[in-house]
Design an enzyme around this catalytic site. Structure first.
Site, PDB file in Angstrom:
ATOM      1  N   HIS A  51       9.176  -1.326   9.308  1.00  0.00           N
ATOM      2  CA  HIS A  51       8.137  -2.359   9.278  1.00  0.00           C
ATOM      3  C   HIS A  51       8.224  -3.239   8.021  1.00  0.00           C
ATOM      4  O   HIS A  51       8.492  -4.440   8.095  1.00  0.00           O
ATOM      5  CB  HIS A  51       6.746  -1.713   9.298  1.00  0.00           C
ATOM      6  N   ASP A 104       0.878  -1.186   0.000  1.00  0.00           N
ATOM      7  CA  ASP A 104       0.000   0.000   0.000  1.00  0.00           C
ATOM      8  C   ASP A 104       0.916   1.238   0.000  1.00  0.00           C
ATOM      9  O   ASP A 104       0.874   2.060   0.901  1.00  0.00           O
ATOM     10  CB  ASP A 104      -0.973  -0.002   1.194  1.00  0.00           C
TER      11      ASP A 104
HETATM   12  O1  RIB Z   1       1.870  -0.841  11.096  1.00  0.00           O
HETATM   13  C1  RIB Z   1       2.809  -0.636  10.102  1.00  0.00           C
HETATM   14  C2  RIB Z   1       2.203  -0.884   8.751  1.00  0.00           C
HETATM   15  O2  RIB Z   1       1.184   0.077   8.509  1.00  0.00           O
HETATM   16  C3  RIB Z   1       3.170  -0.754   7.596  1.00  0.00           C
HETATM   17  O3  RIB Z   1       2.877  -1.709   6.631  1.00  0.00           O
HETATM   18  C4  RIB Z   1       2.908   0.640   7.080  1.00  0.00           C
HETATM   19  O4  RIB Z   1       3.256   0.773   5.727  1.00  0.00           O
HETATM   20  C5  RIB Z   1       1.426   0.789   7.316  1.00  0.00           C
HETATM   21  O5  RIB Z   1       0.697   0.225   6.276  1.00  0.00           O
HETATM   22 CA    CA Z   2       2.544  -1.012   4.317  1.00  0.00          CA
END
Ligand code: RIB
Ligand code: CA
Length: 314
Positions: A246, A11
């Site tokens: 992340h 995303d």
């Molecule tokens: O919580 C972190 C996630 O949320 C990651 O994938 C960041 O890109 C958002 O989508």
């Molecule tokens: Ca993400």
């Protein structure tokens, strides 16, 4: 190390952009396609950003397929502007491109590609699990034909990042997450327990700028821009100039599971609770009778960061 056959679902998003560059540039990955989903931004914007990041990496050969624009139930709550900026990449402006996504829908692409490569494909999902839930609805049999799903999402013992107990990717479509966790697919959950332990900082930006291979100057400028934006956003929220990693950690775990330590759990998704909506829960009172996910609980931050920087600078 043999190459990992991968589909990456994004995303895009700042940390998604870094995850994309990692997958697009790593010699350890054979990227069969990228699917997009709503989340940090609209699915249209995520698709545009993904095409641009692939172009930037010189990888216009990798198909990009557009997916869901909303969760299975209810509506999308809108873009996360305060973290990812107005266009998802901290306001960075890409040159115009006329490259378009493929005509196939993301869920159809996932079903077709898994069936063409039974037991060979690793799915890496770093956004909501909506596209995978749609794919499972079309062909539940893919659950036994994927090699593994590695997902960035959830929190076992760590606190949440959207609510006190829920992580954004699960909270954004808990019904999709429930169906995926109940599908029987082998799952590795790369949640906040490990992604919050990795901190990128200014020295990492400086290293990318300094050590980027000749010809990669535009990539270095992009990485510098988006990470500075992300670090400032994180500082506003948490008082520390830097950021967790992340989504890139999920890609890295798919490449080399030895970056992390895991525990086996029976993860249940809370889809109804008013306080705990979107939580990833495990009964930790004893040994579980059955398990559905390997949950990452510790990470070799130094070795992962070295790998990430080495690949980004290639
Ligand atoms: O919580 C972190 C996630 O949320 C990651 O994938 C960041 O890109 C958002 O989508
Ligand atoms: Ca993400």
């Amino acid at each position: 190390m043999s190459q990992v056959n991968m589909i990456l679902d994004v995303d895009t998003g700042i940390d998604d952009s870094i995850a994309l560059l990692l997958a697009l540039k790593s010699e350890d990955v054979r990227l069969l396609g990228i699917t997009t989903v709503f989340g940090n931004v609209s699915v249209e914007q995520a698709t545009e950003n993904t095409l641009q990041v692939a172009n930037l990496a010189g990888r216009s050969d990798v198909p990009v397929l557009m997916g869901a624009d909303r969760p299975l139930l209810g509506e999308w709550d809108g873009p996360v502007v305060h973290i990812h900026g107005p266009n998802g990449v901290g306001g960075y402006s890409f040159p115009a491109t006329d490259r378009k996504p493929g005509k196939e829908r993301a869920a159809d692409f996932i079903v077709r590609t898994v069936n063409e490569h039974p037991h060979e494909l690793t799915l890496v999902f770093v956004g909501r699990l909506t596209n995978l839930a749609h794919a499972l609805a079309k062909d539940p049999g893919i659950a036994s034909r994927v090699k593994r799903l590695v997902l960035m999402g959830g929190a076992l013992r760590a606190p949440g990042n959207v609510t006190p107990v829920s992580e954004a990717n699960i909270w954004g479509d808990p019904e999709a997450a429930r169906r995926v966790f109940e599908s029987g697919m082998p799952i590795t959950m790369v949640g906040l327990d490990v992604t919050m332990a990795v901190k990128l900082n200014e020295s990492h930006i400086e290293r990318v700028v300094r050590e980027m291979a000749p010809g990669g100057e535009r990539q270095a400028a992009f990485i510098e821009h988006i990470l500075r934006f992300y670090f400032s956003a994180y500082e506003r929220e948490n008082g520390i100039y830097g950021s967790p990693a992340h989504d890139p950690l999920a890609v890295a775990v798919a490449i080399d599971p030895s970056f992390v330590e895991t525990e086996e759990h029976d993860i249940r998704i809370e889809t109804k609770g008013t306080v705990s909506y979107g939580a990833t829960l495990s009964d930790m009172r004893g040994t579980p009778k059955r398990t559905n996910a390997s949950v990452c609980v510790a990470v070799d931050t130094e070795r992962f960061t070295e790998y990430l920087l080495r690949v980004l600078c290639r």
